[in-house]
Design a protein around this motif. Structure first.
Motif, short mmCIF file in Angstrom:
data_model
loop_
_atom_site.label_atom_id
_atom_site.label_comp_id
_atom_site.label_asym_id
_atom_site.label_seq_id
_atom_site.Cartn_x
_atom_site.Cartn_y
_atom_site.Cartn_z
N LEU A 1 -59.50 62.35 -32.98
CA LEU A 1 -59.04 62.61 -34.78
C LEU A 1 -58.46 63.80 -35.06
O LEU A 1 -57.44 63.53 -35.35
N LEU A 2 -58.54 65.12 -34.16
CA LEU A 2 -57.77 66.01 -33.90
C LEU A 2 -56.35 66.05 -33.84
O LEU A 2 -55.30 66.46 -34.57
N ILE A 3 -56.34 64.51 -32.32
CA ILE A 3 -54.88 65.01 -32.23
C ILE A 3 -54.37 63.72 -32.68
O ILE A 3 -53.06 63.66 -33.00
N ALA A 4 -54.97 62.94 -33.56
CA ALA A 4 -54.17 61.98 -34.08
C ALA A 4 -53.45 62.86 -36.20
O ALA A 4 -52.50 61.91 -35.87
N VAL A 5 -54.30 63.30 -36.30
CA VAL A 5 -53.71 64.01 -37.55
C VAL A 5 -52.88 65.04 -37.07
O VAL A 5 -52.07 65.21 -37.59
N PHE A 6 -52.62 66.17 -36.10
CA PHE A 6 -51.18 66.82 -35.25
C PHE A 6 -49.94 65.65 -34.62
O PHE A 6 -48.75 66.09 -36.10
N GLN A 7 -50.41 64.26 -34.21
CA GLN A 7 -49.89 63.79 -33.89
C GLN A 7 -48.94 62.68 -35.43
O GLN A 7 -47.15 62.63 -35.13
N ALA A 8 -49.88 62.33 -36.44
CA ALA A 8 -48.70 62.07 -37.66
C ALA A 8 -48.13 63.24 -37.88
O ALA A 8 -47.15 63.30 -39.16
N ALA A 9 -48.87 64.66 -38.43
CA ALA A 9 -47.85 65.25 -39.28
C ALA A 9 -46.71 66.44 -38.50
O ALA A 9 -45.18 65.87 -38.93
N THR A 10 -46.55 65.87 -36.87
CA THR A 10 -45.30 66.17 -35.72
C THR A 10 -44.55 65.07 -36.14
O THR A 10 -43.46 64.92 -35.11
#
Length: 89
Positions: free
Chosen positions: A33-42
């Protein structure tokens, strides 16, 4: 042995399976979930960026919680094997 005791033994086994899976899978889900948020933000859509950290965190959980997992499983089988004469007789 009556149906209530068998149901109780089955419920204990199912609870143990759920607890063991939760210990191993939950950290990977949270990291994913943390990585998905990071990928969506960047807007970085790299598959290995999500797979490799989840694999590493799952292996670390097996390393750290492995002793507890095996001990819980051994305790369950000890209880089951000790109840065999009670089940048969």
């Amino acid at each position: 042995m009556d149906i209530n005791e068998l149901t109780s033994m089955f419920a204990d086994a199912m609870y143990l399976v759920i607890a063991m899976v939760a210990v191993l899978v939950t950290p990977g889900l949270l990291l994913g979930l943390l990585i998905a948020v990071f990928q969506a933000a960047t807007q970085v859509n790299e598959q290995t960026l999500s797979f490799l950290p989840k694999l590493i965190i799952t292996l670390l959980m097996v390393l750290f919680a492995g002793h507890w997992l095996i001990q819980q499983l051994a305790d369950l089988f000890d209880r089951l094997f000790m109840n065999i004469p009670h089940i048969i007789g």
